[in-house]
Design a protein around this motif. Structure first.
Motif, PDB file in Angstrom:
ATOM      1  N   GLY B 116       0.810  -1.214   0.000  1.00 27.22           N
ATOM      2  CA  GLY B 116       0.000   0.000   0.000  1.00 27.22           C
ATOM      3  C   GLY B 116       0.841   1.261   0.000  1.00 27.22           C
ATOM      4  O   GLY B 116       0.439   2.290  -0.539  1.00 27.22           O
ATOM      5  N   LEU B 117       2.014   1.184   0.634  1.00 25.73           N
ATOM      6  CA  LEU B 117       2.872   2.361   0.716  1.00 25.73           C
ATOM      7  C   LEU B 117       4.322   1.964   0.430  1.00 25.73           C
ATOM      8  O   LEU B 117       5.143   1.869   1.327  1.00 25.73           O
ATOM      9  CB  LEU B 117       2.766   2.995   2.111  1.00 25.73           C
ATOM     10  N   PRO B 118       4.634   1.711  -0.865  1.00 24.08           N
ATOM     11  CA  PRO B 118       6.013   1.354  -1.193  1.00 24.08           C
ATOM     12  C   PRO B 118       6.929   2.548  -0.931  1.00 24.08           C
ATOM     13  O   PRO B 118       6.497   3.694  -1.033  1.00 24.08           O
ATOM     14  CB  PRO B 118       5.945   1.013  -2.685  1.00 24.08           C
ATOM     15  N   SER B 119       8.194   2.273  -0.583  1.00 26.72           N
ATOM     16  CA  SER B 119       9.083   3.359  -0.153  1.00 26.72           C
ATOM     17  C   SER B 119       9.293   4.401  -1.249  1.00 26.72           C
ATOM     18  O   SER B 119       9.504   5.573  -0.962  1.00 26.72           O
ATOM     19  CB  SER B 119      10.422   2.786   0.303  1.00 26.72           C
ATOM     20  N   ARG B 120       9.170   3.974  -2.511  1.00 24.48           N
ATOM     21  CA  ARG B 120       9.388   4.949  -3.594  1.00 24.48           C
ATOM     22  C   ARG B 120       8.284   6.020  -3.627  1.00 24.48           C
ATOM     23  O   ARG B 120       8.422   7.046  -4.258  1.00 24.48           O
ATOM     24  CB  ARG B 120       9.474   4.238  -4.942  1.00 24.48           C
ATOM     25  N   MET B 121       7.172   5.747  -2.945  1.00 27.92           N
ATOM     26  CA  MET B 121       6.060   6.691  -2.960  1.00 27.92           C
ATOM     27  C   MET B 121       6.305   7.875  -2.025  1.00 27.92           C
ATOM     28  O   MET B 121       5.687   8.923  -2.159  1.00 27.92           O
ATOM     29  CB  MET B 121       4.784   5.954  -2.544  1.00 27.92           C
ATOM     30  N   HIS B 122       7.227   7.699  -1.076  1.00 27.54           N
ATOM     31  CA  HIS B 122       7.433   8.713  -0.044  1.00 27.54           C
ATOM     32  C   HIS B 122       7.754  10.100  -0.606  1.00 27.54           C
ATOM     33  O   HIS B 122       7.212  11.092  -0.146  1.00 27.54           O
ATOM     34  CB  HIS B 122       8.535   8.271   0.924  1.00 27.54           C
ATOM     35  N   ARG B 123       8.654  10.127  -1.596  1.00 31.24           N
ATOM     36  CA  ARG B 123       9.062  11.428  -2.124  1.00 31.24           C
ATOM     37  C   ARG B 123       7.876  12.160  -2.744  1.00 31.24           C
ATOM     38  O   ARG B 123       7.685  13.355  -2.537  1.00 31.24           O
ATOM     39  CB  ARG B 123      10.164  11.228  -3.169  1.00 31.24           C
ATOM     40  N   ARG B 124       7.053  11.408  -3.488  1.00 29.31           N
ATOM     41  CA  ARG B 124       5.904  12.027  -4.146  1.00 29.31           C
ATOM     42  C   ARG B 124       4.933  12.581  -3.099  1.00 29.31           C
ATOM     43  O   ARG B 124       4.428  13.690  -3.206  1.00 29.31           O
ATOM     44  CB  ARG B 124       5.204  10.986  -5.031  1.00 29.31           C
ATOM     45  N   ILE B 125       4.695  11.776  -2.058  1.00 31.17           N
ATOM     46  CA  ILE B 125       3.763  12.198  -1.019  1.00 31.17           C
ATOM     47  C   ILE B 125       4.269  13.450  -0.302  1.00 31.17           C
ATOM     48  O   ILE B 125       3.525  14.379  -0.023  1.00 31.17           O
ATOM     49  CB  ILE B 125       3.537  11.038  -0.028  1.00 31.17           C
ATOM     50  N   ARG B 126       5.588  13.475  -0.064  1.00 31.82           N
ATOM     51  CA  ARG B 126       6.194  14.639   0.574  1.00 31.82           C
ATOM     52  C   ARG B 126       5.957  15.894  -0.280  1.00 31.82           C
ATOM     53  O   ARG B 126       5.573  16.953   0.233  1.00 31.82           O
ATOM     54  CB  ARG B 126       7.690  14.374   0.757  1.00 31.82           C
ATOM     55  N   ALA B 127       6.154  15.751  -1.583  1.00 30.67           N
ATOM     56  CA  ALA B 127       5.962  16.886  -2.487  1.00 30.67           C
ATOM     57  C   ALA B 127       4.505  17.347  -2.480  1.00 30.67           C
ATOM     58  O   ALA B 127       4.221  18.542  -2.491  1.00 30.67           O
ATOM     59  CB  ALA B 127       6.385  16.492  -3.901  1.00 30.67           C
ATOM     60  N   GLN B 128       3.602  16.376  -2.432  1.00 33.15           N
ATOM     61  CA  GLN B 128       2.173  16.737  -2.413  1.00 33.15           C
ATOM     62  C   GLN B 128       1.825  17.511  -1.147  1.00 33.15           C
ATOM     63  O   GLN B 128       1.034  18.456  -1.168  1.00 33.15           O
ATOM     64  CB  GLN B 128       1.322  15.464  -2.491  1.00 33.15           C
TER      65      GLN B 128
END
Lengths: 299, 262
Positions: B116-128
């Motif tokens: 549900g929350l792969p580590s590669r998603m973190h950067r995108r979420i941070r930017a959002q």
């Protein structure tokens, strides 16, 4: 004393798998599911029948029990979501239906596994080098395996949707998830785990009995509550670890009470009453605390 | 874009019938921002519920673009319709972290057994989260239950618009917040609506807000639209004028007068 401790750990972890299922419905999905009192026996009944009558491999019956339990949970879920029967009543109805079904499966009120190769006997023989803890090591590996599998499942997209369904239905519908599907899935997986636990306990005890599931929901809740009190965390991995710890502590208390309870006039038959009282106490404690605080503020 | 034809909703409570929406026709252009006012029980929330699909209409049809969505269940409509309700507790999953909530919202529809929350998603979420400009990007792993009402509602706006819906439904989404948080959420909402060109329906109790925001205003009363102004007419109207409108329908109540005084 030492064997007493080993037995308590073995039982705690074996019943702990059922407690993980109850954790999934009660804590994660916010669905108090009473099916478990029946599906625990279903797992035990199917395992015992396949072992004693059809000579199945004792490991594969654990998997088959999981599937059977999941099927029972699916029916409960459908009763609630499709037929709009309340959650409690759906579970009660399924539990009662399972009583008859379990008797049908076994053909009589109990099935003995005497002189049959159960998982515990196989492990005991294969890992004789480990001495008295062979079975404990096996059950620990199994329970931890189930715990980590559940942790992983709750971290998938599906798991996220399931957790959010228990949190806020408005939100997760707005995020495009069918909450009915999630509820059925959650209750199915939970009862699968409970039946798996039942199949394991039956092999451990060497018999299946149609009455062995009575109070599964209460002992499971006790484990969930004890675990949640001792290990306070919002992280899934810690929460499920807490459930297993809670289950072990509960079994320790049971074993000690059965052994030394006579000192205070405690009988084995008082067990379910005392357990329920403890669960009631744990459930009302937060409300009572809140009420007391409110009173103080009003002054 | 959105079109309602002859839509009505009757609630049957025991032997009582309550008409919540009475034969409403409503058309919205793509990108239009509509504010909806009306006294309690006017049917504002029911109207949004009908569009979101959480309440089925008694009669009438609802069309989104060229598709009849009248019988489509709410979780399917959610792929094209974002929604924010008044209760900040209802828009997010409090037991999950900020990052987990956003991961949940980055996808509408079918869920799989992928992480549900792969580590590669973190950067995108941070930017959002940086777009919100309230420092939430440093609290990715905090449980949402630790956020304030305003922060939660900000997160809800982000979540409701993340999967790029065509329509945004706002049901008094600032009513439960204190004035400064409410102002922040309004600013944030407008920024998102403008940037994504969303067709928006916003229910509000605040008449000034209803006049100030958006490009069209409707007033509802007893399940009907009794006033519908846009453009110049809306720009030049005043709270006083709207209250007069209410009183002409003999619907001035204490709450309304109170709002006029404030």
């Amino acid at each position: 004393m030492e064997t007493l401790l080993i037995h308590a750990l073995e039982q705690g972890l074996a019943y702990g798998i059922a407690a993980l299922g109850i954790f999934l419905t009660y804590r994660i999905l916010d669905f108090p599911d009473l099916t478990v009192d029946g599906s625990f026996v279903t797992g035990a009944a199917i395992a015992s029948l396949l072992l004693s009558r059809y000579g199945f491999d004792p490991f594969s019956v654990l998997v088959i029990a999981f599937v059977a339990g999941a099927a029972a949970g699916t029916v409960t879920g459908l009763l609630h979501t499709k037929m709009k029967i309340t959650r409690l009543l759906s579970g009660v109805l399924m539990m009662i239906m399972l009583y008859s079904i379990n008797l049908r499966i076994m053909g009589r009120p109990n099935l003995s596994l005497l002189r049959i190769d159960t998982v515990t006997r196989l492990v005991d023989a294969a890992w004789s080098g480990l001495g008295p803890v062979a079975i404990l090591v096996f059950i620990t590996i199994l329970a931890m395996g189930v715990k980590f599998a559940l942790d992983l499942f709750l971290r998938t997209e599906l798991g996220f949707a399931l957790r959010a369904t228990g949190d806020s239905e408005t939100m997760i519908i707005a995020q495009g998830v069918n909450t009915n599907t999630m509820k059925v899935l959650g209750v199915a997986v939970a009862n699968g785990l409970v039946a798996l636990s039942g199949a394991l306990v039956a092999q451990y005890n060497g018999f299946a009995d149609v009455g062995m599931g009575t109070g599964t929901i209460v002992t499971g809740l006790a484990a969930v509550i004890i675990g949640g009190t001792l290990i306070r965390s919002s992280r899934i991995g810690w929460m499920t670890a807490g459930v297993l710890v809670g289950s072990v502590i509960y079994r320790l208390a049971v074993v000690l009470a059965l052994r030394y309870g006579y000192v205070i006039g405690f009988q084995a038959s008082d067990m379910k009453l005392v357990t329920s009282l403890l669960v009631i106490l744990a459930l009302v404690a937060p409300t009572l605390r809140e009420r007391r605080q409110r009173k103080v503020r009003a002054c | 874009m959105l079109s309602l034809r002859g839509v009505s909703k009757v609630f049957q409570i025991g032997a009582d019938r309550k008409v919540a929406i009475r034969q409403i026709d409503l058309d919205l252009r793509s990108g239009e921002f509509l504010t909806i006012i009306g006294s309690n029980g006017a049917g504002k929330s029911t109207l949004l519920n009908l569009i979101a699909g959480t309440v089925p209409p008694t009669t009438g049809t609802i069309r989104l673009a060229d598709m009849d969505i009248t019988g489509v269940p709410p979780h399917i409509r959610a792929r094209r319709i974002g929604r924010i309700v008044q209760d900040p507790l209802a828009g997010t999953a409090p037991s999950m972290t900020v990052a987990e909530n956003l991961a949940l919202a980055s996808k509408r529809g079918r869920r799989t057994l992928r992480l549900g929350l792969p580590s590669r998603m973190h950067r995108r979420i941070r930017a959002q989260l940086e777009v919100l400009n309230i420092g939430m990007e440093d609290r990715l792993d905090c449980s949402v239950s630790t956020l304030s009402g305003g922060e939660r509602q900000a997160l809800t706006i982000l979540m409701a618009t993340l999967a790029q819906p065509e329509i945004l439904l706002l049901d008094e989404h600032t009513a439960a917040l204190d004035p400064s948080n409410a102002a922040m959420i309004v600013r944030m909402t407008c920024a998102f609506v403008e940037r994504l060109g969303l067709t928006t329906l916003m229910v509000t109790h605040n008449m000034e807000q209803a006049i100030e925001l958006g490009d069209r205003l409707v007033m509802m009363h007893k399940g009907e639209i009794i006033h519908d102004i846009a453009g110049e007419a809306k720009a030049t109207t005043s709270v006083g004028e709207l209250v007069d409108m209410f009183s002409r329908h003999h619907i001035v109540d204490d709450e309304l007068l109170l709002e006029r005084v404030c």
